[in-house]
Design a protein around this motif. Sequence first.
Motif, mmCIF file in Angstrom:
data_model
loop_
_atom_site.group_PDB
_atom_site.id
_atom_site.type_symbol
_atom_site.label_atom_id
_atom_site.label_comp_id
_atom_site.label_asym_id
_atom_site.label_seq_id
_atom_site.Cartn_x
_atom_site.Cartn_y
_atom_site.Cartn_z
ATOM 1 N N PHE A 293 -2.490 4.222 7.026
ATOM 2 C CA PHE A 293 -2.130 2.829 7.282
ATOM 3 C C PHE A 293 -0.750 2.750 7.923
ATOM 4 O O PHE A 293 0.232 3.271 7.389
ATOM 5 C CB PHE A 293 -2.145 2.037 5.975
ATOM 6 C CG PHE A 293 -1.877 0.564 6.138
ATOM 7 C CD1 PHE A 293 -2.753 -0.241 6.849
ATOM 8 C CD2 PHE A 293 -0.753 -0.013 5.571
ATOM 9 C CE1 PHE A 293 -2.512 -1.603 7.000
ATOM 10 C CE2 PHE A 293 -0.506 -1.374 5.707
ATOM 11 C CZ PHE A 293 -1.391 -2.162 6.426
ATOM 12 N N PHE A 294 -0.688 2.089 9.086
ATOM 13 C CA PHE A 294 0.568 1.907 9.808
ATOM 14 C C PHE A 294 1.072 0.485 9.575
ATOM 15 O O PHE A 294 0.486 -0.474 10.063
ATOM 16 C CB PHE A 294 0.357 2.136 11.305
ATOM 17 C CG PHE A 294 0.065 3.563 11.676
ATOM 18 C CD1 PHE A 294 1.087 4.409 12.077
ATOM 19 C CD2 PHE A 294 -1.224 4.055 11.616
ATOM 20 C CE1 PHE A 294 0.821 5.723 12.422
ATOM 21 C CE2 PHE A 294 -1.507 5.362 11.962
ATOM 22 C CZ PHE A 294 -0.475 6.205 12.366
ATOM 23 N N THR B 128 2.721 8.460 4.132
ATOM 24 C CA THR B 128 2.865 7.149 3.519
ATOM 25 C C THR B 128 3.160 6.121 4.612
ATOM 26 O O THR B 128 3.670 6.475 5.677
ATOM 27 C CB THR B 128 4.011 7.135 2.499
ATOM 28 O OG1 THR B 128 5.260 7.262 3.205
ATOM 29 C CG2 THR B 128 3.878 8.270 1.492
ATOM 30 N N PRO B 129 2.861 4.845 4.379
ATOM 31 C CA PRO B 129 3.141 3.825 5.389
ATOM 32 C C PRO B 129 4.598 3.769 5.823
ATOM 33 O O PRO B 129 4.891 3.584 7.008
ATOM 34 C CB PRO B 129 2.711 2.530 4.691
ATOM 35 C CG PRO B 129 1.637 2.955 3.751
ATOM 36 C CD PRO B 129 2.092 4.302 3.242
ATOM 37 N N ASP B 130 5.538 3.951 4.895
ATOM 38 C CA ASP B 130 6.949 3.909 5.261
ATOM 39 C C ASP B 130 7.323 5.085 6.156
ATOM 40 O O ASP B 130 8.063 4.936 7.132
ATOM 41 C CB ASP B 130 7.829 3.907 4.010
ATOM 42 C CG ASP B 130 7.815 2.568 3.293
ATOM 43 O OD1 ASP B 130 7.469 1.549 3.943
ATOM 44 O OD2 ASP B 130 8.132 2.529 2.094
ATOM 45 N N ASP B 131 6.804 6.279 5.828
ATOM 46 C CA ASP B 131 7.077 7.454 6.660
ATOM 47 C C ASP B 131 6.498 7.274 8.057
ATOM 48 O O ASP B 131 7.138 7.610 9.058
ATOM 49 C CB ASP B 131 6.484 8.714 6.019
ATOM 50 C CG ASP B 131 7.201 9.114 4.748
ATOM 51 O OD1 ASP B 131 8.422 8.882 4.662
ATOM 52 O OD2 ASP B 131 6.557 9.656 3.836
ATOM 53 N N PHE C 22 0.838 -1.194 0.000
ATOM 54 C CA PHE C 22 0.000 0.000 0.000
ATOM 55 C C PHE C 22 0.876 1.249 0.000
ATOM 56 O O PHE C 22 1.824 1.358 0.772
ATOM 57 C CB PHE C 22 -0.894 -0.028 1.240
ATOM 58 C CG PHE C 22 -1.839 1.132 1.371
ATOM 59 C CD1 PHE C 22 -2.888 1.294 0.484
ATOM 60 C CD2 PHE C 22 -1.675 2.058 2.397
ATOM 61 C CE1 PHE C 22 -3.765 2.349 0.620
ATOM 62 C CE2 PHE C 22 -2.558 3.111 2.542
ATOM 63 C CZ PHE C 22 -3.611 3.264 1.648
ATOM 64 N N LYS C 23 0.546 2.208 -0.887
ATOM 65 C CA LYS C 23 1.354 3.422 -1.002
ATOM 66 C C LYS C 23 0.750 4.582 -0.216
ATOM 67 O O LYS C 23 1.470 5.429 0.303
ATOM 68 C CB LYS C 23 1.504 3.822 -2.477
ATOM 69 C CG LYS C 23 2.132 2.741 -3.346
ATOM 70 C CD LYS C 23 3.526 2.383 -2.868
ATOM 71 C CE LYS C 23 4.170 1.345 -3.785
ATOM 72 N NZ LYS C 23 5.474 0.889 -3.279
ATOM 73 N N GLY C 24 -0.588 4.662 -0.189
ATOM 74 C CA GLY C 24 -1.243 5.705 0.575
ATOM 75 C C GLY C 24 -0.936 7.101 0.104
ATOM 76 O O GLY C 24 -0.696 8.004 0.905
ATOM 77 N N SER C 25 -0.950 7.321 -1.205
ATOM 78 C CA SER C 25 -0.531 8.616 -1.738
ATOM 79 C C SER C 25 -1.687 9.578 -1.989
ATOM 80 O O SER C 25 -1.466 10.778 -2.139
ATOM 81 C CB SER C 25 0.247 8.409 -3.047
ATOM 82 O OG SER C 25 -0.554 7.706 -3.985
ATOM 83 N N ASP C 26 -2.920 9.085 -2.058
ATOM 84 C CA ASP C 26 -4.061 9.949 -2.343
ATOM 85 C C ASP C 26 -4.679 10.459 -1.058
ATOM 86 O O ASP C 26 -4.659 9.801 -0.018
ATOM 87 C CB ASP C 26 -5.125 9.187 -3.148
ATOM 88 C CG ASP C 26 -4.622 8.800 -4.530
ATOM 89 O OD1 ASP C 26 -3.764 9.534 -5.066
ATOM 90 O OD2 ASP C 26 -5.074 7.767 -5.052
#
Length: 248
Positions: free
Chosen positions: A96-97, A140-143, A86-90
């Motif tokens: 999302f964690f 974003t999930p990575d951030d 999942f990128k979660g960019s929009d």
Amino acid sequence: MSAETSGTTSRYHKHSIPLESNPEVFTDLVHRLGLSDSLCFLDLLSLYDPELLAFLPRLAYALILVFPTTEAYDERIGEEAGLEDFKGSDEDDAVFFKQTINNAYGLYAILHAVCNGEASIKIGSDSVIARLLDTNLPPTPDDLARALEDSEKLEVAYAGVASKGDTEAPTNAEDKVDYHYIAFVKSHKNNRLYQLDGDRKRPIDLGLLTADDDVLSDKCLHVIRSIMTSEDNNLNFSLMALVEEYDA
């Protein structure tokens, strides 16, 4: 809550003592992290009895399901191996964690519960949670994963409640705990119902809810009943609802 020692997996960058599935413990932590004191977690005593369901204040902002980690659950996780992360960019995407802290299942469920629905409006502007979300817009999930690992204030708040509860927590944070926590939230952005589990590749979009529906609607309860049925009606489940305090 039982635990068994297991080897660690590479995706975990830190380890923590697990939270007990206790509404008072969850409420204490979420207040320390910056959610309004007007909200709390309460046990949901039945998925079927209308009278017991009616005891809960409405609206219900989120549900957290606690269940044993079984072979069936591990198989569902394995089926996602080929899915894209999942990128979660929009802007309308769920927050999302991705879980990178071992045994912190309760923490991830709490964050999913308060960051995706109307409860997010009740997060203090200078709180631990607000600072996590401000690391990147949209996050974003990575951030979010890195911000979670690096937050000293979050670690202090978590340590302050991790030893609370009625059962003794494991002394070794690297021990594997065989219970898991997932959140169900109605998005305040798009009215969609999400199932959020940091061990999975992405949020599960369960479809659109009406403006008047909350997470105690039949649609959400049906999903939870189905999960319990798929586990051969294992009774080692518990369910908490995030709601307004009775006397708020």
